[in-house]
Design a protein around this motif. Structure first.
Motif, PDB file in Angstrom:
ATOM      1  N   LEU A  60      -3.758 -30.856  14.247  1.00  0.00           N
ATOM      2  CA  LEU A  60      -4.262 -29.532  13.872  1.00  0.00           C
ATOM      3  C   LEU A  60      -3.114 -28.526  13.790  1.00  0.00           C
ATOM      4  O   LEU A  60      -3.081 -27.671  12.894  1.00  0.00           O
ATOM      5  N   PHE A  61      -2.182 -28.612  14.731  1.00  0.00           N
ATOM      6  CA  PHE A  61      -1.018 -27.728  14.713  1.00  0.00           C
ATOM      7  C   PHE A  61      -0.220 -27.914  13.420  1.00  0.00           C
ATOM      8  O   PHE A  61       0.186 -26.947  12.776  1.00  0.00           O
ATOM      9  N   LEU A  64      -2.373 -26.439  10.369  1.00  0.00           N
ATOM     10  CA  LEU A  64      -2.740 -25.027  10.338  1.00  0.00           C
ATOM     11  C   LEU A  64      -1.597 -24.084  10.684  1.00  0.00           C
ATOM     12  O   LEU A  64      -1.708 -22.874  10.456  1.00  0.00           O
ATOM     13  N   SER A  71       2.899 -17.654   9.238  1.00  0.00           N
ATOM     14  CA  SER A  71       1.710 -17.693  10.095  1.00  0.00           C
ATOM     15  C   SER A  71       1.620 -16.470  10.994  1.00  0.00           C
ATOM     16  O   SER A  71       0.849 -16.451  11.934  1.00  0.00           O
ATOM     17  N   CYS A  82      -5.777 -21.564  14.711  1.00  0.00           N
ATOM     18  CA  CYS A  82      -5.912 -22.962  15.136  1.00  0.00           C
ATOM     19  C   CYS A  82      -6.557 -23.049  16.511  1.00  0.00           C
ATOM     20  O   CYS A  82      -7.456 -23.856  16.743  1.00  0.00           O
ATOM     21  N   ARG A  85     -10.361 -22.504  16.458  1.00  0.00           N
ATOM     22  CA  ARG A  85     -11.158 -23.676  16.074  1.00  0.00           C
ATOM     23  C   ARG A  85     -11.400 -24.585  17.285  1.00  0.00           C
ATOM     24  O   ARG A  85     -12.497 -25.086  17.504  1.00  0.00           O
TER      25      ARG A  85
END
Length: 516
Positions: A60-61, A64, A71, A82, A85
């Protein structure tokens, strides 16, 4: 569209091999040892699941955060998005999700070898978090690769368990050796952040927190304890309650009182502003080698109740007013041809009692109680003969030697003395000291994987003279009108333990080490 509401969990259908061959529906049918072994296997499963979760979080890191060109936002950025979620799907706080993200990246990118140990069930999720915290100052430094590799090598190659303190000290000594400059800078930053804070709590209470040098904390805590213990035995407060009241009295300069409410109270409470009680001295045990103390080397040292400290730190403590330095090897003791030193092992008048040198050596070597997981300070514990000392015939075992004794807290010492547990201690072919513990059901458990000999290799150069004579014979007066035993119950128990230790050592040779 995907949904979190899926089919029933497949976990209850796992084969029993994943559960240590213990049926969770009928656990009462399993033997005691099978239950304990099953719990160990479940622990390995938890480690693998934690590894799998960290792997998913790291993906996920990458998707995202790492894959985005930018970012950083005023309120929301990729990292926060992230974590959101994760927080929503797992029903945890945003902060907890962000911590999970940081842990996953630290393990995958900074500690990949340790991460593999988590996957293989060699360490638990809590132990992985401890390694992360003790190596965080290496983030982005080249030394991180070597530290990761060395920690993982020890985790995989050492027999025995890693309590929180032993694992912490192992990580610290490796970090201190690989990057002492980073350790020095970190300590200075930590000292610059010292201060006092208060935090209100519910029901009219609050906490007060003080951040200061570790040795100052030990001295302050000793002063609080000494004042709290000055009451008489009829005071109805708990130890924690007395300590709280004593701390307030010391900080405010008010009188600390015994609350027994008796006219004949025997408490001796010092006047406000005096050191409580007046005849009490706070003792902090700090261990280092001579070259480090003299400034010729920068090897890490050890503070009782705190752990591994830097060379600069130990020299700062030695320079404090009132510090006393005592060498373990007295001046005038010559070195042998093999560069070892031989010290007396016992008192001249009694081969049962260890000498001051041996007693100090044991406390330095073990650091804490040797029972797996126990962290009671060695300086607040007992020196115990591993094999029970036979006062009538010391040749039967229980010799007063470094290998024949270790440190146990008062509770574990009593449990061994009066219970049916068995322990053993020996050195392997590489000279490493090992302890083992056998449950009343016969399950052999290996002790801690590390001692302070790893922090102070010079301890292996110290030898102790074994006792050469038995204590004076004490005749026993028997009532000839009553039936007598050939041996007492205690003697029979000691004989059984000697036989069990002998069987365990023969098993080492024939079958290899025990599974735990």
């Amino acid at each position: 569209m995907s949904s979190l509401l899926g089919s029933p969990s497949s976990w209850p259908g796992l084969p029993l091999g994943f559960l240590g061959d213990v049926d969770p529906v009928y656990p009462d049918e399993a033997e005691m040892n099978d239950l304990l072994c099953g719990m160990t296997e479940l622990g390995r499963g938890k480690s693998f699941l934690a590894w799998a979760e960290y792997q998913s979080v790291a993906v996920l890191f990458d998707r995202l955060i790492a894959a985005r060109e930018s970012s950083d936002g005023l309120i929301v950025d990729g990292f926060a998005d992230c974590a959101a979620r994760i927080a929503r799907t797992q029903a945890i706080s945003q902060h907890a999700a962000e911590c999970l993200l940081n842990e996953a990246i630290a393990l995958r990118d900074r500690l990949p070898e340790v991460f593999a140990c988590l996957r293989d069930g060699i360490i638990s999720p809590k132990q992985a978090l401890l390694v992360i915290s003790r190596t965080d100052l290496l983030d982005g430094l080249s030394a991180a690769v070597d530290v990761d590799a060395e920690i993982a090598m020890l985790l995989r190659s050492r027999r025995g368990s890693w309590s929180r303190k032993r694992l912490r000290d192992m990580c610290d000594r490796i970090v201190f050796r690989h990057d002492p400059d980073a350790v020095r800078e970190r300590r200075q930053v930590a000292l610059d952040e010292r201060g006092v804070w208060t935090d209100p709590r519910d029901d009219g209470t609050a906490t007060i927190t003080g951040l200061m040098a570790a040795e100052n904390v030990r001295i302050a805590a000793a002063a609080v304890t000494a004042l709290a213990d000055a009451v008489c035995e009829r005071d109805g407060r708990t130890k924690a309650q007395r300590a709280s009241d004593a701390m307030f009295a010391l900080l405010s300069g008010t009188t600390f009182e015994c609350l027994c409410r008796h006219d004949e109270c025997t408490a001796q409470i010092p006047e406000p502003g005096t050191i409580p009680p007046v005849d009490t001295t706070a003792v902090i045990h700090v261990v280092c080698d001579e070259s480090t103390l003299a400034g010729g080397a920068d090897h890490p040292a050890y503070m009782d109740g705190h752990g591994v400290i830097s060379a600069e730190h130990v020299r700062d403590i030695a320079a404090r007013q009132g510090s006393v330095t005592k060498p373990l090897i007295p001046s005038g003791i010559p070195a042998s041809a093999d560069d070892t030193y031989t010290l007396p092992a016992h008192l001249p008048s009694n081969p049962y009692r260890p000498s001051t040198a041996l007693d100090t050596f044991l406390r330095i070597r073990d650091g804490v109680c040797v029972e797996p997981g126990c962290e009671t300070s060695a300086w607040r514990s007992d020196a115990d003969h591993v094999t029970e000392y036979d006062h009538d015939d010391p040749a039967q075992g229980g010799q007063t030697t470094a290998e024949g004794m270790n440190i146990k807290c008062r509770f574990d010492h009593g449990r061994k003395t009066f219970g049916d547990w068995l322990d053993d201690q020996y050195r392997d072919l590489d000279g490493r000291l090992h302890t083992e513990f056998t449950t009343p059901e016969g399950l052999v458990i290996v002790g801690e994987a590390e001692t302070n000999e790893d922090l102070f290799p010079g301890l292996r150069r110290i030898r102790f003279q074994a006792p050469t004579h038995a204590p004076p014979h004490r005749p026993r007066i028997l009532d000839t009108n009553q039936p007598t035993r050939v041996r007492t119950r205690v003697a029979n128990k000691h004989a059984r333990r000697r036989a069990e230790r002998s069987r365990n050592r023969r098993r080492h040779t024939a079958d290899g080490p025990p599974p735990f």
